[in-house]
Motif scaffolding. Structure first.
Motif, PDB file in Angstrom:
ATOM      1  N   SER A   1       0.805  -1.224   0.000  1.00  0.00           N
ATOM      2  CA  SER A   1       0.000   0.000   0.000  1.00  0.00           C
ATOM      3  C   SER A   1       0.835   1.270   0.000  1.00  0.00           C
ATOM      4  N   LYS A   2       2.011   1.263   0.651  1.00  0.00           N
ATOM      5  CA  LYS A   2       2.816   2.478   0.767  1.00  0.00           C
ATOM      6  C   LYS A   2       3.874   2.591  -0.328  1.00  0.00           C
ATOM      7  N   CYS A   3       4.124   1.488  -1.041  1.00  0.00           N
ATOM      8  CA  CYS A   3       5.241   1.525  -1.985  1.00  0.00           C
ATOM      9  C   CYS A   3       4.860   1.188  -3.430  1.00  0.00           C
ATOM     10  N   LEU A   4       3.660   0.658  -3.659  1.00  0.00           N
ATOM     11  CA  LEU A   4       3.310   0.245  -5.018  1.00  0.00           C
ATOM     12  C   LEU A   4       1.849   0.456  -5.376  1.00  0.00           C
ATOM     13  N   ALA A   5       0.936  -0.033  -4.555  1.00  0.00           N
ATOM     14  CA  ALA A   5      -0.466  -0.087  -4.975  1.00  0.00           C
ATOM     15  C   ALA A   5      -1.417   0.298  -3.850  1.00  0.00           C
ATOM     16  N   PRO A   6      -1.450   1.582  -3.470  1.00  0.00           N
ATOM     17  CA  PRO A   6      -2.430   1.992  -2.462  1.00  0.00           C
ATOM     18  C   PRO A   6      -3.848   1.785  -2.996  1.00  0.00           C
ATOM     19  N   GLY A   7      -4.717   1.323  -2.141  1.00  0.00           N
ATOM     20  CA  GLY A   7      -6.083   1.059  -2.567  1.00  0.00           C
ATOM     21  C   GLY A   7      -6.319  -0.374  -2.998  1.00  0.00           C
ATOM     22  N   TYR A   8      -5.253  -1.094  -3.358  1.00  0.00           N
ATOM     23  CA  TYR A   8      -5.410  -2.499  -3.726  1.00  0.00           C
ATOM     24  C   TYR A   8      -5.622  -3.373  -2.496  1.00  0.00           C
ATOM     25  N   ARG A   9      -5.203  -2.863  -1.336  1.00  0.00           N
ATOM     26  CA  ARG A   9      -5.409  -3.541  -0.053  1.00  0.00           C
ATOM     27  C   ARG A   9      -4.843  -4.957  -0.051  1.00  0.00           C
ATOM     28  N   ILE A  10      -3.578  -5.070  -0.446  1.00  0.00           N
ATOM     29  CA  ILE A  10      -2.886  -6.354  -0.383  1.00  0.00           C
ATOM     30  C   ILE A  10      -1.687  -6.222   0.555  1.00  0.00           C
ATOM     31  N   GLY A  11      -1.746  -6.967   1.640  1.00  0.00           N
ATOM     32  CA  GLY A  11      -0.642  -7.038   2.583  1.00  0.00           C
ATOM     33  C   GLY A  11      -0.345  -8.483   2.897  1.00  0.00           C
ATOM     34  N   TRP A  12       0.514  -8.700   3.873  1.00  0.00           N
ATOM     35  CA  TRP A  12       0.823 -10.075   4.253  1.00  0.00           C
ATOM     36  C   TRP A  12       1.420 -10.113   5.655  1.00  0.00           C
ATOM     37  N   ALA A  13       1.367 -11.285   6.211  1.00  0.00           N
ATOM     38  CA  ALA A  13       2.038 -11.579   7.477  1.00  0.00           C
ATOM     39  C   ALA A  13       2.943 -12.775   7.269  1.00  0.00           C
ATOM     40  N   ALA A  14       4.125 -12.717   7.901  1.00  0.00           N
ATOM     41  CA  ALA A  14       5.025 -13.866   7.996  1.00  0.00           C
ATOM     42  C   ALA A  14       5.194 -14.128   9.494  1.00  0.00           C
ATOM     43  N   PRO A  15       4.239 -14.839  10.099  1.00  0.00           N
ATOM     44  CA  PRO A  15       4.126 -14.869  11.555  1.00  0.00           C
ATOM     45  C   PRO A  15       4.877 -15.981  12.273  1.00  0.00           C
ATOM     46  N   GLY A  16       5.871 -16.586  11.608  1.00  0.00           N
ATOM     47  CA  GLY A  16       6.691 -17.562  12.293  1.00  0.00           C
ATOM     48  C   GLY A  16       5.885 -18.735  12.838  1.00  0.00           C
ATOM     49  N   ARG A  17       6.101 -19.047  14.121  1.00  0.00           N
ATOM     50  CA  ARG A  17       5.434 -20.203  14.737  1.00  0.00           C
ATOM     51  C   ARG A  17       3.923 -20.025  14.835  1.00  0.00           C
ATOM     52  N   TYR A  18       3.439 -18.806  14.605  1.00  0.00           N
ATOM     53  CA  TYR A  18       2.007 -18.538  14.723  1.00  0.00           C
ATOM     54  C   TYR A  18       1.298 -18.529  13.367  1.00  0.00           C
ATOM     55  N   ALA A  19       1.971 -19.004  12.308  1.00  0.00           N
ATOM     56  CA  ALA A  19       1.410 -18.940  10.961  1.00  0.00           C
ATOM     57  C   ALA A  19       0.072 -19.670  10.858  1.00  0.00           C
ATOM     58  N   LYS A  20      -0.030 -20.851  11.449  1.00  0.00           N
ATOM     59  CA  LYS A  20      -1.280 -21.606  11.353  1.00  0.00           C
ATOM     60  C   LYS A  20      -2.415 -20.880  12.064  1.00  0.00           C
ATOM     61  N   ALA A  21      -2.133 -20.299  13.228  1.00  0.00           N
ATOM     62  CA  ALA A  21      -3.173 -19.579  13.970  1.00  0.00           C
ATOM     63  C   ALA A  21      -3.641 -18.353  13.205  1.00  0.00           C
ATOM     64  N   VAL A  22      -2.698 -17.631  12.591  1.00  0.00           N
ATOM     65  CA  VAL A  22      -3.059 -16.439  11.822  1.00  0.00           C
ATOM     66  C   VAL A  22      -3.857 -16.833  10.586  1.00  0.00           C
ATOM     67  N   ALA A  23      -3.448 -17.898   9.890  1.00  0.00           N
ATOM     68  CA  ALA A  23      -4.173 -18.354   8.702  1.00  0.00           C
ATOM     69  C   ALA A  23      -5.599 -18.767   9.050  1.00  0.00           C
ATOM     70  N   ARG A  24      -5.760 -19.477  10.148  1.00  0.00           N
ATOM     71  CA  ARG A  24      -7.108 -19.890  10.559  1.00  0.00           C
ATOM     72  C   ARG A  24      -7.968 -18.686  10.897  1.00  0.00           C
ATOM     73  N   SER A  25      -7.381 -17.702  11.560  1.00  0.00           N
ATOM     74  CA  SER A  25      -8.134 -16.496  11.911  1.00  0.00           C
ATOM     75  C   SER A  25      -8.559 -15.738  10.662  1.00  0.00           C
ATOM     76  N   LYS A  26      -7.652 -15.679   9.676  1.00  0.00           N
ATOM     77  CA  LYS A  26      -7.985 -15.038   8.405  1.00  0.00           C
ATOM     78  C   LYS A  26      -9.132 -15.781   7.712  1.00  0.00           C
ATOM     79  N   LEU A  27      -9.042 -17.100   7.696  1.00  0.00           N
ATOM     80  CA  LEU A  27     -10.046 -17.913   7.013  1.00  0.00           C
ATOM     81  C   LEU A  27     -11.425 -17.764   7.653  1.00  0.00           C
TER      82      LEU A  27
END
Length: 474
Positions: free
Chosen positions: A317-343
């Motif tokens: 959003s700050k460097c290429l495509a504001p308004g496209y609303r595409i971000g990401w998380a690389a949450p280490g050991r918590y990746a499965k918990a974050v993915a489930r919460s997103k889903l």
């Protein structure tokens, strides 16, 4: 002294001793890079610093020229040099009403956006992005609308993983979760490691979005002293951990919003080691990392994580495509918990937009765009700092970030930033007042200014008006 600072000091000495006189052309970036044995980025960073000091000026397609030791150079505001001093307490957060009021008042394009959280939308490659969206849409597999649900488009996650790899970080594509902007990534990470009533360490001042997230989840804020150049105070952080036993930290280690501070690499390493010692997860908000003015992208704290405790979040959003609303998380050991919460919350980000961004990144051009964007932002910082020097009242201090697009301005103590915000709006100017960046409503005499929009007569006049209003505030 860093290489660019040493180079800037040498050129400044040449100007002060008369070796380089007003109107002289400063040695070109290419020549200086070769003669000093440093990268072009180092030379650019030195010249940006000299420009911010009012000693040289850039001429389009011509290079840099000595501006002399005029009034601007003599009167540049000093930088803030002390860490903040928040209370050593766990605080219930209640900021959203004020934040919404201030943000709503500055959305219209008729307002000069000094208080905006975004750079100018005119700085981004919309035509190229549109071509990639169209091209990817033509070949879009209908099944991708299902396959690209959490954790997200595989091609896009692979491109993001490759950018980590370029910095020496091994982040597997399976760890990356595509989100609706970085703010969702940050909120998902926060929810994965806290429960209502927990305390979370934040900087002082901190990004108001972090405070709103804490408020929404019923969490307490522990504000930790933060230096305007080097970020959070590690000794104070260690004390806060011992006293309050926080569930997590939410920190911005690179070009922090609102200060613009950059935590030095050894300090980031020490930060990760301190948190690992106590088993505390770090939610690392890293949305400005691509907007550096130096040699290379600063390493995130994630680079020193060996236990999977750093939950790294960023976006386009700050460097290429504001308004496209595409971000990401690389949450280490918590990746499965974050993915489930997103889903279970929003299922997944837009499949066509993910595919379009992947197409754009695969075909190159992103780094060329970033070089152009960084140069523009760096060149726009200098005239704003100089305008603050000309127009703001005596006693004003202003930061000199080496990346991003925010200045943190400390006004004389009697100035009320909230009153200044209201007065500025009446003149069609937005600012971001200091209290919205604090759970304790501190920084009453501070404002954040955005230099990510074109520097022109309208912006110059707005800064002059703001300075006049600040000078008359009581």
């Amino acid at each position: 002294m860093k290489r660019y600072e040493a180079l800037a000091a040498d050129v400044e000495e040449s100007i002060r001793t008369g070796v380089l006189r007003p109107g002289d052309r400063v040695p070109s970036v290419r020549h200086t890079s070769a003669s000093r044995g440093v990268s072009a980025s180092t030379v650019f960073q030195a010249y940006y610093l000299l420009e911010a000091r009012g000693l040289i000026r850039a001429r389009e397609r011509s290079g840099y020229y000595v501006a002399g030791l005029g009034e601007d150079a003599a009167r540049l505001p000093p930088e803030p040099d002390l860490s903040s001093q928040p209370a050593d307490a766990s605080i219930a957060v209640d900021v959203s009403d004020r934040v919404f009021e201030i943000l709503d008042a500055s959305k219209t394009r008729e307002v000069v956006p000094l208080g905006s959280a975004f750079p100018s939308p005119l700085l981004f490659p919309w035509a190229r992005l549109g071509q990639s969206l169209a091209a990817s849409a033509k070949s879009l597999d209908p099944w991708s609308t299902v396959a690209d649900l959490t954790p997200g488009n595989a091609d896009l996650r692979r491109q993001i993983a490759q950018r980590y790899l370029a910095d020496g970080l091994q982040v597997h594509t399976d760890e990356i979760v595509i989100t609706d902007g970085a703010l969702e990534a940050l909120n998902l990470c926060l929810g994965a490691v806290t429960r209502p009533g927990d305390s979370v360490i934040v900087e002082s001042p901190t990004f108001y979005g972090a405070l709103q997230a804490l408020e929404r989840l019923g969490l307490q804020a522990i504000e930790v002293p933060t230096h305007p150049r080097e970020g959070v105070d590690l000794a104070a952080l260690a004390h806060a951990i011992e006293r309050h036993a926080p569930a997590a930290c939410w920190l911005m280690t690179t070009f922090q919003n609102p200060l613009g501070s950059l935590m030095p690499t050894p300090k980031k390493k020490a930060l990760v080691a301190l948190l690992a010692q106590h088993g505390i997860p770090l939610i690392e908000d890293d949305v400005y990392a691509e907007l550096y003015f130096g040699d290379k992208r600063p390493l995130p704290a994630k680079a020193f994580d060996t236990q999977g405790l750093v939950m790294h979040c960023s976006s386009f959003s700050k460097c290429l495509a504001p308004g496209y609303r595409i971000g990401w998380a690389a949450p280490g050991r918590y990746a499965k918990a974050v993915a489930r919460s997103k889903l279970t919350s929003t299922l997944g980000a837009s499949a066509p937009v993910q595919a379009g961004l992947a197409h754009y990144l695969e075909r190159g051009g992103f780094d060329k765009h970033l070089r152009r964007l960084r140069l523009t932002l760096a060149n726009q910082q200098a005239p704003m700092v100089q305008a603050v020097a000309r127009h703001f009242p005596a006693g004003t201090r202003a930061t000199r970030p080496v990346g991003g697009y925010f200045l943190w301005v400390e006004l004389p103590e009697h100035v009320d930033a909230l009153a200044l915000h209201r007065a500025a709006l009446a003149h069609g100017i937005s600012v971001a007042p200091g209290p919205i960046f604090s759970a304790s409503q501190a920084f009453a005499n501070c404002v954040r200014l955005n230099y990510g929009h074109a520097w022109d007569d309208r912006t110059e006049a707005a800064v002059a008006t703001l300075g006049r209003l600040a000078g008359g505030a009581g």
